[in-house]
Design a protein around this motif. Structure first.
Motif, short mmCIF file in Angstrom:
data_model
loop_
_atom_site.label_atom_id
_atom_site.label_comp_id
_atom_site.label_asym_id
_atom_site.label_seq_id
_atom_site.Cartn_x
_atom_site.Cartn_y
_atom_site.Cartn_z
N HIS A 133 3.26 -8.98 5.62
CA HIS A 133 4.63 -8.46 5.74
C HIS A 133 5.55 -9.57 6.22
CE1 HIS A 133 2.58 -4.65 5.25
NE2 HIS A 133 1.75 -5.04 6.21
N VAL A 134 6.65 -9.76 5.51
CA VAL A 134 7.44 -10.97 5.71
C VAL A 134 8.89 -10.65 6.04
CG1 VAL A 134 8.24 -13.10 4.60
CG2 VAL A 134 5.94 -12.23 4.10
N SER A 135 9.35 -11.15 7.19
CA SER A 135 10.77 -11.13 7.52
C SER A 135 11.39 -12.44 7.04
CB SER A 135 10.98 -10.99 9.03
OG SER A 135 10.49 -9.75 9.49
N ASN A 195 -4.30 -9.61 14.42
CA ASN A 195 -3.02 -9.78 13.71
C ASN A 195 -2.23 -8.48 13.70
OD1 ASN A 195 -3.84 -12.36 13.11
ND2 ASN A 195 -3.44 -12.22 10.91
N SER A 196 -2.90 -7.40 13.38
CA SER A 196 -2.18 -6.12 13.28
C SER A 196 -1.75 -5.64 14.66
CB SER A 196 -3.04 -5.07 12.57
OG SER A 196 -4.35 -5.03 13.11
N SER A 213 2.22 -9.67 10.21
CA SER A 213 3.68 -9.65 10.09
C SER A 213 4.23 -11.00 10.53
CB SER A 213 4.22 -8.52 10.99
OG SER A 213 5.53 -8.20 10.65
N VAL A 214 4.91 -11.69 9.64
CA VAL A 214 5.38 -13.05 9.92
C VAL A 214 6.85 -13.18 9.56
CG1 VAL A 214 3.10 -14.07 9.53
CG2 VAL A 214 4.73 -13.87 7.62
N VAL A 271 6.93 -20.98 8.15
CA VAL A 271 6.44 -19.66 8.52
C VAL A 271 6.02 -19.64 9.98
CG1 VAL A 271 4.17 -20.23 7.51
CG2 VAL A 271 4.70 -17.86 8.01
N GLY A 272 6.44 -18.61 10.69
CA GLY A 272 6.03 -18.43 12.07
C GLY A 272 5.69 -16.98 12.31
N GLY A 273 5.05 -16.73 13.44
CA GLY A 273 4.71 -15.35 13.79
C GLY A 273 3.23 -15.16 13.97
N PRO A 274 2.86 -13.99 14.49
CA PRO A 274 1.46 -13.78 14.88
C PRO A 274 0.55 -13.57 13.68
CG PRO A 274 2.75 -11.80 15.28
CD PRO A 274 3.71 -12.83 14.81
#
Lengths: 348, 348
Positions: free
Chosen positions: B181-183, A225-226, B157-158, B141-144
């Motif tokens: 961590h959220v955008s 993830n990081s 970080s999503v 929610v999306g992202g790695p």
């Protein structure tokens, strides 16, 4: 069949002998003054000391003193020096090559000027050639391709770039084979910037590996993830830096990002990133690696320096490049790694 | 402190209990009718059967029959169902939630229509809600971010997206913590398209692993040049498909590419890709995996089907999406994997 002379018997230059021989060309591999042991080894047993396979037959080996002999009748020249040999290549090698001979280089990097301009190496060499009144069609190769796996004949996809598209296409016809796939473009600054930038950002991804070793234990399993959070930010910052270089295109970004993907898996950049992530300062990390000088660290510093010059003129905003700025703080201010995660988030 | 009800105790939904509890909220985890064993296990020993850590205290567990109880006084609802539960979530779950309660979903996927439109799931649910005359601020929610590593508190970080930015920001304030961590963005179609597409392309990268096992031996070391060549092409095709979705931005592309980076490392998509690469047909590969249905295969088929409809109208050119088309041939025409490497090269 053509005669291809490769100057510099480092891993990447030497690996290109394989696709060249797959196409039946005569290959002459010339070691620099730093490569004497490599050339001696190749002559003795037909294998590069860092490869796990012999060279195919049809490759011959030359010391740098025999360079002129190796150039006789060459249809094309490949430059296989690292970025620390850029000046030597421009001052010693290029002037000896017959006018009109196409030259393809594997050297990766960028060179910054006091006013914040980031030159690619083909641009630097082209200036030298102009001063000499010499005409050589300069091409370069970028894209995700490690030498080991090219030697293993793993499928590899790269981009050849050059100002003279005929020379670029000639190199493609000489080198492309069933496992070496070649795109062609005249966008030298785009390809060369993209593949130099990925060296800097590979360091960023490696930092997380070391930070996790510190947090979870040195033998803890890898966490992704990081790594992926840094990778995401690297895509964003590489996109911005390509725009800063007036060299943005989807192809350039894709080549740089694909190259980043393959670069984070190994090599000394990963090692130094891990040591920095574990908490060592850059001096301690380099000492641990016996003071080796790394292209990735050099390019990160240079790009950051250029960005800061441009930022002082109001042309870019360093807040938009927080990962680059953090790597710069580690490298030039000797700060410990402390990734500014929340600065990577956006609100839109 | 808020009350957060999570519906669906799969891995991702359950993992979100950790950052929610890190912020001190009351968490109620509701299993679907497929999750009875999970809820029983959680009640017995306070641990999700697939996690290596206990839940923090302050999480309580509910069977689906107790859903209404779990919703009482909830300040926010998280939907943790897979894409195979999309209809159930729209028909059964959403209607029970009190009007105005913000809802955040983890479900990944796209749904194609006969005219080649690719809906995101929040769009589908919004239509259902409109028909019911119901108003819920839908976020996603999306992202790695893999569930294991969120549970391990690896930095993740999503991006949270939603039509109502206040609801999105509320979720950020509820969930963001020192390792999460959220955008925030209102670009629902962009984020949801990007993270659905990466599932399809992760299959492509995994194909090379199996192809190399066939070529070099099943225990041969991993090769990364070929993975990176596919990764490069995936960046290019994801960029194009985001444009086709009218949802292109650097942030969306970066989120999708970062998510691709983390997705290729593991899970069943990688397994099925490796089996296909080794030479099994898709039916043989799925049989080997006991007929499991995979979101990645479904999304690849749907995106390819939409592309072909649009191509028939002249809106896209399938030649620009050779990797997607090859995956589609494997999945729908049951063809063997035979990566069209040279179709990934460009000349410009």
């Amino acid at each position: 069949m053509a005669i291809i002379t490769i100057v510099g018997s480092g891993m990447m230059g030497s690996a290109l002998a394989f696709p060249a021989r797959a196409n039946g060309h005569e290959v002459r591999l010339v070691g620099t003054h730093l490569d004497r042991d490599i050339i001696d080894n190749c002559r003795k047993c037909g294998r590069h000391p860092k490869f796990e396979r012999d060279f195919p037959s049809g490759v011959s080996y030359y010391r740098i003193e025999e360079f002129e002999t190796a150039l006789e009748g060459a249809d094309a020249v490949i430059g296989g020096v690292s970025s620390f040999g850029v000046d030597w290549f421009g001052d010693y090698v290029l002037p000896k090559i017959a006018d009109g001979t196409p030259v393809l280089t594997v050297t990766k990097g960028l060179y910054d000027t006091a006013d914040g301009y980031l030159y690619t190496y083909p641009e630097l060499w082209a200036e030298k050639l102009r001063a000499l009144g010499k005409s050589l069609p300069l091409c370069a190769v970028g894209g995700p391709c490690t030498s080991y796996e090219l030697v293993a004949e793993d499928h590899s996809s790269v981009s050849f770039c050059g100002y003279d598209i005929e020379a670029v296409e000639k190199f493609k016809s000489l080198m492309a084979c069933d496992y070496y796939h070649v795109s062609t473009t005249t966008d030298v600054r785009g390809i060369e910037s993209a593949v130099a930038l990925k060296n800097a950002y590979a360091l960023g991804v490696a930092l997380t590996v070391g930070l996790n070793q510190k947090k979870f234990g040195i033998d803890s399993p890898l966490h992704f993830n990081s790594q992926a959070a840094i990778f995401t930010e690297a895509v964003r910052e590489m996109d911005m830096l390509l725009r800063m270089q007036d060299a943005h295109s989807v192809n350039n970004l894709a080549v740089g990002v694909g190259d980043l993907y393959v670069t984070v898996y190994g090599g000394r950049t990963r090692l130094v990133g891990i040591l920095l992530g574990r908490g060592l300062t850059v001096d301690e990390a380099l000492n641990e690696l016996k003071g080796v000088t790394l292209e990735s660290l050099v390019v990160a510093e240079r790009v950051a320096r250029a960005v800061k010059v441009k930022a002082a003129r109001g042309e870019v905003d360093v807040k938009e490049l927080p990962l680059l700025m953090h790597m710069d703080a580690i490298l030039t201010e000797k700060k410990p790694a402390d990734i500014p995660w929340d600065s990577f988030t956006y609100a839109e």
